[in-house]
Design a protein around this motif. Structure first.
Motif, PDB file in Angstrom:
ATOM      1  N   ASN A   2      60.416  30.577  13.252  1.00 42.03           N
ATOM      2  CA  ASN A   2      59.122  30.614  13.951  1.00 42.03           C
ATOM      3  C   ASN A   2      59.195  29.908  15.292  1.00 42.03           C
ATOM      4  O   ASN A   2      58.630  30.380  16.282  1.00 42.03           O
ATOM      5  N   TYR A   6      58.575  31.662  18.854  1.00 44.44           N
ATOM      6  CA  TYR A   6      57.549  31.141  19.745  1.00 44.44           C
ATOM      7  C   TYR A   6      58.118  30.862  21.134  1.00 44.44           C
ATOM      8  O   TYR A   6      57.520  31.240  22.143  1.00 44.44           O
ATOM      9  N   GLU A  40      50.150  37.433  20.483  1.00 43.61           N
ATOM     10  CA  GLU A  40      51.169  37.152  19.455  1.00 43.61           C
ATOM     11  C   GLU A  40      51.445  35.654  19.368  1.00 43.61           C
ATOM     12  O   GLU A  40      51.629  35.112  18.276  1.00 43.61           O
ATOM     13  N   LYS A  43      48.603  34.164  17.559  1.00 37.89           N
ATOM     14  CA  LYS A  43      48.697  34.515  16.136  1.00 37.89           C
ATOM     15  C   LYS A  43      49.683  33.587  15.430  1.00 37.89           C
ATOM     16  O   LYS A  43      49.438  33.163  14.302  1.00 37.89           O
ATOM     17  N   LEU A  44      50.779  33.243  16.080  1.00 45.54           N
ATOM     18  CA  LEU A  44      51.727  32.294  15.502  1.00 45.54           C
ATOM     19  C   LEU A  44      51.076  30.931  15.317  1.00 45.54           C
ATOM     20  O   LEU A  44      51.337  30.234  14.329  1.00 45.54           O
ATOM     21  N   ARG A  45      50.225  30.560  16.242  1.00 46.14           N
ATOM     22  CA  ARG A  45      49.561  29.252  16.183  1.00 46.14           C
ATOM     23  C   ARG A  45      48.451  29.241  15.134  1.00 46.14           C
ATOM     24  O   ARG A  45      48.342  28.321  14.335  1.00 46.14           O
ATOM     25  N   ARG A  47      47.971  31.483  12.730  1.00 46.55           N
ATOM     26  CA  ARG A  47      48.545  31.967  11.469  1.00 46.55           C
ATOM     27  C   ARG A  47      47.778  33.158  10.901  1.00 46.55           C
ATOM     28  O   ARG A  47      47.272  33.983  11.616  1.00 46.55           O
ATOM     29  N   ASP A  48      47.670  33.190   9.570  1.00 47.16           N
ATOM     30  CA  ASP A  48      47.143  34.362   8.862  1.00 47.16           C
ATOM     31  C   ASP A  48      45.657  34.615   9.081  1.00 47.16           C
ATOM     32  O   ASP A  48      45.168  35.679   8.757  1.00 47.16           O
ATOM     33  N   ASN A  49      44.943  33.640   9.594  1.00 48.96           N
ATOM     34  CA  ASN A  49      43.501  33.806   9.760  1.00 48.96           C
ATOM     35  C   ASN A  49      43.115  34.639  10.970  1.00 48.96           C
ATOM     36  O   ASN A  49      41.931  34.837  11.205  1.00 48.96           O
ATOM     37  N   GLU A  51      43.562  38.140  13.369  1.00 48.59           N
ATOM     38  CA  GLU A  51      44.091  39.479  13.612  1.00 48.59           C
ATOM     39  C   GLU A  51      43.460  40.027  14.885  1.00 48.59           C
ATOM     40  O   GLU A  51      42.331  39.675  15.235  1.00 48.59           O
TER      41      GLU A  51
END
Length: 177
Positions: A2, A6, A40, A43-45, A47-49, A51
């Protein structure tokens, strides 16, 4: 893995931002690619929450002034989605008329709640990027003599609860022949 991902994405974002900053116009495709890299990274920061979706309904090859859109995407994340519980969604939509219409819509906490949080945190200044972007839009309006700029629309459900914000950006473009 990750961290490496990043760093690679971040360096790519910085490189493209620097190269586009000296240009008057870039391909819409390049601007969308830059926004994708930025999202993107977020999104890495987050996470899953988080989209996001980018919908490009522009079928012609056009160029636009660079980096007008990103400050509004950043504001949607920072002020609308950061404080939201649960799934955070962001949609960017591009459509062409006599100008490029970019719609940025989030399902965040809304501008009223975001302002309340900002006031509680005693942060009253306007961000540099949004102020600079407003100035750029003013200059573009005078040059193109069109209703360019931004419009904020607060979104509410049937119970009058804030369910997000929509920002409409009206951006000049030039055709690529």
């Amino acid at each position: 893995d990750n961290s490496y991902s990043y760093i690679v994405k971040f360096s790519n974002l910085v490189r493209k931002t620097l190269s586009y900053s000296d240009l008057d116009f870039i391909d819409l495709e390049d601007e969308i690619n830059l926004l994708s890299i930025y999202l993107e990274l977020e999104k890495l920061r987050i996470r899953d929450n988080f989209e996001y979706q980018i919908i490009d309904n522009v079928e012609e090859d056009i160029q636009i002034p660079p980096m007008l859109i990103q400050p509004f995407v950043e504001n949607a994340l920072k002020h609308g989605l950061l404080h939201k519980e649960g799934k955070k969604k962001l949609i960017l939509r591009f459509e062409l008329s006599d100008m490029l219409i970019c719609t940025i819509e989030d399902n965040g906490i809304g501008r009223v709640k975001a302002q309340e949080i900002k006031t509680r945190q005693k942060k009253q200044h306007e961000s540099f990027s949004v102020g600079a972007t407003k100035t750029r839009f003013d200059i573009l309006k005078k040059h193109y003599k069109k209703p360019l700029g931004m419009e904020y629309i607060d979104l509410y459900d049937k119970e009058n609860q804030a369910i997000g914000t929509r920002v409409l950006l009206r951006i000049p473009y030039r055709q690529i022949y």
